[in-house]
Design a protein around this motif. Sequence first.
Motif, short mmCIF file in Angstrom:
data_model
loop_
_atom_site.label_atom_id
_atom_site.label_comp_id
_atom_site.label_asym_id
_atom_site.label_seq_id
_atom_site.Cartn_x
_atom_site.Cartn_y
_atom_site.Cartn_z
N MET A 70 28.03 6.89 -9.36
CA MET A 70 28.05 5.73 -9.78
C MET A 70 27.98 4.72 -8.76
O MET A 70 28.53 4.24 -7.71
N SER A 71 26.98 3.51 -9.41
CA SER A 71 27.11 2.48 -8.21
C SER A 71 28.00 1.35 -8.19
O SER A 71 28.87 1.43 -9.45
N ASN A 72 28.12 0.46 -7.39
CA ASN A 72 29.34 -0.41 -7.50
C ASN A 72 29.22 -1.37 -8.71
O ASN A 72 30.05 -1.86 -9.34
N GLU A 73 27.98 -1.69 -8.95
CA GLU A 73 27.67 -2.63 -10.28
C GLU A 73 28.03 -1.88 -11.68
O GLU A 73 28.89 -2.81 -12.27
N THR A 74 27.97 -0.72 -11.79
CA THR A 74 28.49 -0.01 -12.74
C THR A 74 30.11 -0.03 -12.78
O THR A 74 30.60 -0.03 -13.71
N ALA A 75 30.63 0.31 -11.65
CA ALA A 75 32.05 0.33 -11.57
C ALA A 75 32.81 -0.93 -11.86
O ALA A 75 33.86 -1.08 -12.46
N GLU A 76 32.11 -2.17 -11.67
CA GLU A 76 32.78 -3.50 -11.94
C GLU A 76 32.44 -3.69 -13.31
O GLU A 76 33.07 -4.86 -13.49
N VAL A 77 31.78 -3.28 -14.03
CA VAL A 77 31.52 -3.69 -15.52
C VAL A 77 32.75 -3.39 -16.41
O VAL A 77 33.19 -2.17 -16.22
N THR A 78 33.43 -4.17 -17.24
CA THR A 78 34.33 -4.01 -17.88
C THR A 78 33.94 -3.29 -19.05
O THR A 78 32.90 -3.74 -19.90
N HIS A 79 34.52 -2.51 -19.41
CA HIS A 79 34.38 -1.65 -20.72
C HIS A 79 35.53 -1.78 -21.60
O HIS A 79 36.73 -1.93 -21.27
N ALA A 80 35.35 -1.15 -22.92
CA ALA A 80 36.36 -1.35 -23.84
C ALA A 80 36.26 0.16 -24.62
O ALA A 80 35.43 0.76 -25.07
N VAL A 81 37.49 0.44 -24.91
CA VAL A 81 37.54 1.74 -25.68
C VAL A 81 37.50 1.14 -27.22
O VAL A 81 37.99 0.15 -27.62
N VAL A 82 36.54 1.74 -27.89
CA VAL A 82 36.38 1.47 -29.44
C VAL A 82 36.64 2.87 -30.26
O VAL A 82 36.72 4.11 -29.76
N VAL A 83 37.01 2.40 -31.59
CA VAL A 83 37.55 3.66 -32.23
C VAL A 83 36.69 3.23 -33.55
O VAL A 83 36.48 2.16 -34.31
N ASN A 84 36.06 4.34 -34.53
CA ASN A 84 35.77 4.10 -35.90
C ASN A 84 36.69 4.55 -36.88
O ASN A 84 37.77 4.88 -36.61
N ASP A 85 36.21 4.30 -38.18
CA ASP A 85 37.17 4.76 -39.22
C ASP A 85 37.71 6.10 -39.30
O ASP A 85 38.41 6.69 -39.97
N GLU A 86 36.81 7.04 -38.59
CA GLU A 86 37.01 8.32 -38.57
C GLU A 86 37.99 8.73 -37.43
O GLU A 86 38.16 9.79 -37.27
N GLU A 87 38.18 7.67 -36.80
CA GLU A 87 39.23 7.69 -35.61
C GLU A 87 38.65 8.62 -34.41
O GLU A 87 39.38 9.45 -33.72
N GLN A 88 37.35 8.38 -34.36
CA GLN A 88 36.57 8.89 -33.11
C GLN A 88 36.35 8.12 -32.15
O GLN A 88 36.06 6.81 -32.35
N TYR A 89 36.78 8.34 -30.74
CA TYR A 89 36.65 7.19 -29.66
C TYR A 89 35.43 7.42 -28.88
O TYR A 89 34.46 8.46 -28.94
N SER A 90 34.91 5.80 -28.23
CA SER A 90 33.98 5.97 -27.30
C SER A 90 34.27 4.76 -26.54
O SER A 90 35.33 4.25 -26.60
N VAL A 91 33.32 4.57 -25.58
CA VAL A 91 33.19 3.54 -24.54
C VAL A 91 32.23 2.61 -24.88
O VAL A 91 31.15 2.88 -25.18
N TRP A 92 32.67 1.13 -25.01
CA TRP A 92 31.50 0.18 -25.12
C TRP A 92 31.63 -0.79 -24.17
O TRP A 92 32.77 -1.10 -23.78
N TRP A 93 30.62 -1.68 -23.87
CA TRP A 93 30.78 -2.84 -22.96
C TRP A 93 31.72 -3.89 -23.54
O TRP A 93 31.44 -4.16 -24.73
N ALA A 94 32.38 -4.60 -22.74
CA ALA A 94 33.55 -5.36 -23.37
C ALA A 94 32.92 -6.62 -23.89
O ALA A 94 33.33 -7.33 -24.73
#
Length: 69
Positions: free
Chosen positions: A1-25
């Motif tokens: 993983m590059s330093n640039e990728t490590a510094e990006v803030t992500h958010a945990v997201v969830v859908n109506d089926e309560e399935q989780y994923s990661v998205w750019w904050a």
Amino acid sequence: MSNETAEVTHAVVVNDEEQYSVWWADRDLPAGWRKAGFEGTRADCLAHIEQVWSDLRPRSLRERMATSA
């Protein structure tokens, strides 16, 4: 993983089926998803998801199985 990728803030997201994923904050969420209240590096978000998402079945399937039992 590059330093640039490590510094990006992500958010945990969830859908109506309560399935989780990661998205750019800093990006708009795709339709059907909402923030789950945790932000950090991608690795931190994935670790959080591993802790909170213990049943990988979609919510509708869990509910169907509970009513048929």
